[in-house]
Design a protein around this motif. Structure first.
Motif, mmCIF file in Angstrom:
data_model
loop_
_atom_site.group_PDB
_atom_site.id
_atom_site.type_symbol
_atom_site.label_atom_id
_atom_site.label_comp_id
_atom_site.label_asym_id
_atom_site.label_seq_id
_atom_site.Cartn_x
_atom_site.Cartn_y
_atom_site.Cartn_z
ATOM 1 N N ALA A 57 -0.379 2.182 16.958
ATOM 2 C CA ALA A 57 0.938 2.223 16.322
ATOM 3 C C ALA A 57 0.850 2.907 14.966
ATOM 4 O O ALA A 57 -0.238 3.174 14.433
ATOM 5 C CB ALA A 57 1.485 0.800 16.159
ATOM 6 N N VAL A 58 2.022 3.179 14.422
ATOM 7 C CA VAL A 58 2.147 3.701 13.058
ATOM 8 C C VAL A 58 3.093 2.788 12.289
ATOM 9 O O VAL A 58 3.951 2.116 12.872
ATOM 10 C CB VAL A 58 2.686 5.143 13.040
ATOM 11 N N ALA A 59 2.918 2.753 10.977
ATOM 12 C CA ALA A 59 3.816 2.016 10.091
ATOM 13 C C ALA A 59 4.018 2.845 8.830
ATOM 14 O O ALA A 59 3.181 3.695 8.498
ATOM 15 C CB ALA A 59 3.253 0.632 9.754
ATOM 16 N N ILE A 60 5.116 2.578 8.141
ATOM 17 C CA ILE A 60 5.491 3.434 7.017
ATOM 18 C C ILE A 60 5.861 2.603 5.796
ATOM 19 O O ILE A 60 6.742 1.740 5.872
ATOM 20 C CB ILE A 60 6.695 4.346 7.375
ATOM 21 N N VAL A 61 5.179 2.869 4.677
ATOM 22 C CA VAL A 61 5.620 2.372 3.370
ATOM 23 C C VAL A 61 6.552 3.442 2.818
ATOM 24 O O VAL A 61 6.111 4.481 2.312
ATOM 25 C CB VAL A 61 4.445 2.130 2.419
ATOM 26 N N ALA A 62 7.850 3.219 2.958
ATOM 27 C CA ALA A 62 8.857 4.186 2.513
ATOM 28 C C ALA A 62 9.355 3.766 1.135
ATOM 29 O O ALA A 62 9.980 2.714 0.986
ATOM 30 C CB ALA A 62 10.010 4.247 3.509
ATOM 31 N N LEU A 63 9.072 4.596 0.125
ATOM 32 C CA LEU A 63 9.436 4.277 -1.255
ATOM 33 C C LEU A 63 10.567 5.180 -1.728
ATOM 34 O O LEU A 63 10.489 6.409 -1.592
ATOM 35 C CB LEU A 63 8.235 4.467 -2.186
ATOM 36 N N ASP A 64 11.612 4.562 -2.291
ATOM 37 C CA ASP A 64 12.709 5.373 -2.821
ATOM 38 C C ASP A 64 12.416 5.779 -4.269
ATOM 39 O O ASP A 64 11.345 5.473 -4.820
ATOM 40 C CB ASP A 64 14.047 4.649 -2.668
ATOM 41 N N ASP A 65 13.365 6.467 -4.900
ATOM 42 C CA ASP A 65 13.151 6.985 -6.249
ATOM 43 C C ASP A 65 13.049 5.893 -7.300
ATOM 44 O O ASP A 65 12.600 6.149 -8.426
ATOM 45 C CB ASP A 65 14.292 7.947 -6.624
ATOM 46 N N ASP A 66 13.453 4.674 -6.958
ATOM 47 C CA ASP A 66 13.336 3.536 -7.877
ATOM 48 C C ASP A 66 12.114 2.675 -7.561
ATOM 49 O O ASP A 66 12.033 1.526 -8.012
ATOM 50 C CB ASP A 66 14.611 2.679 -7.802
ATOM 51 N N SER A 67 11.179 3.221 -6.786
ATOM 52 C CA SER A 67 9.946 2.517 -6.401
ATOM 53 C C SER A 67 10.243 1.232 -5.629
ATOM 54 O O SER A 67 9.522 0.245 -5.754
ATOM 55 C CB SER A 67 9.067 2.226 -7.626
ATOM 56 N N ARG A 68 11.313 1.271 -4.843
ATOM 57 C CA ARG A 68 11.600 0.162 -3.937
ATOM 58 C C ARG A 68 11.101 0.531 -2.545
ATOM 59 O O ARG A 68 11.241 1.672 -2.103
ATOM 60 C CB ARG A 68 13.099 -0.137 -3.899
ATOM 61 N N ASP A 167 7.409 -6.582 -6.299
ATOM 62 C CA ASP A 167 7.883 -7.826 -5.691
ATOM 63 C C ASP A 167 7.318 -7.986 -4.277
ATOM 64 O O ASP A 167 6.957 -9.097 -3.855
ATOM 65 C CB ASP A 167 9.408 -7.847 -5.634
ATOM 66 N N ALA A 168 7.235 -6.877 -3.528
ATOM 67 C CA ALA A 168 6.675 -6.948 -2.180
ATOM 68 C C ALA A 168 5.203 -7.345 -2.223
ATOM 69 O O ALA A 168 4.741 -8.127 -1.382
ATOM 70 C CB ALA A 168 6.843 -5.597 -1.479
ATOM 71 N N VAL A 169 4.467 -6.846 -3.205
ATOM 72 C CA VAL A 169 3.064 -7.244 -3.358
ATOM 73 C C VAL A 169 2.974 -8.731 -3.661
ATOM 74 O O VAL A 169 2.118 -9.440 -3.118
ATOM 75 C CB VAL A 169 2.387 -6.402 -4.452
#
Length: 218
Positions: A57-68, A167-169
């Protein structure tokens, strides 16, 4: 500390070959197969090993411009509860590269595309009994795309939310995020961004990518 590096010189020494002398199929399904091997042991005996074969499988850490980071809250029947996870999906298209699969899953699960892609980690889910491995990517420069038709499955119930990466960490360390690829991916992304550790290119070698189950399905 410098000078305390482990001695790796013996790792290439000839050692016992754990050769399967017999193999049989116990189950063949849509997502997994269960194989039972009889394997030569170092002491001269033969042991039984049950192996769950998987697509990978693949998974994605998708980060927006606000580091969310974009997370999904999805029901997982084996644990009988919903988990916070990364957008992810199976490598069930044999001709599709892992990064192309990641692009597809990011669009299908959360309706996003990304301009920048890099490789964070490869996760052997539970190598004691399965060959499942997950390649986790970092995606940045997000934009909205059409998500398409949602199938009548757990995905129809999933919730999408964005959390500051820090926060996710903290959720990982508090035991609120337990999915293996999410744990590894979030900690790796934090290390890349805060520790200034460079990620790998998306086409880096992946020696543990599962192939046996895919060959069965061809």
């Amino acid at each position: 500390m410098p000078g305390n590096e482990p001695d790796l010189s013996t790792l290439d020494d000839p050692r016992h070959e754990f050769r399967a002398v017999e193999s049989r199929d116990a189950y063949l399904g849509r997502v997994i197969a269960l194989r039972v091997d009889r394997v030569n042991m170092p002491g001269g005996g033969v042991a039984t090993r049950e192996v769950v074969e998987h697509h990978g499988a693949v998974a994605i850490v998708a980060l927006d411009d606000d580091s969310r980071v974009v997370m999904i809250h999805q029901y997982r029947h084996p644990l009988a509860r919903r988990l916070w996870e990364l957008p992810a999906g199976l490598l069930d298209e044999p001709e599709e590269s892992p990064v192309e699969a990641a692009r597809r899953e990011l669009a299908e699960e959360v309706g996003l595309a990304a301009e920048e892609w890099s490789l964070l980690v490869d996760v052997a889910a539970s190598p004691g009994f399965t060959d499942e491995s997950v390649r986790v990517f970092l995606a940045r420069g997000l934009s909205v795309v059409d998500r398409g038709v949602i199938e009548d499955s757990e995905e129809a119930d999933l919730r999408v939310a964005r959390f500051p990466l820090a926060d996710a960490v903290r959720m990982v360390l508090a035991g609120e995020i337990v999915n293996a690829s999410a744990v590894a991916g979030l900690l790796a992304a934090h290390t890349v961004l805060v520790g200034n550790v460079p990620p790998r290119p998306v086409d880096a070698p992946w020696p543990d990518r599962p192939t046996r189950f895919a060959r069965r399905r061809r």
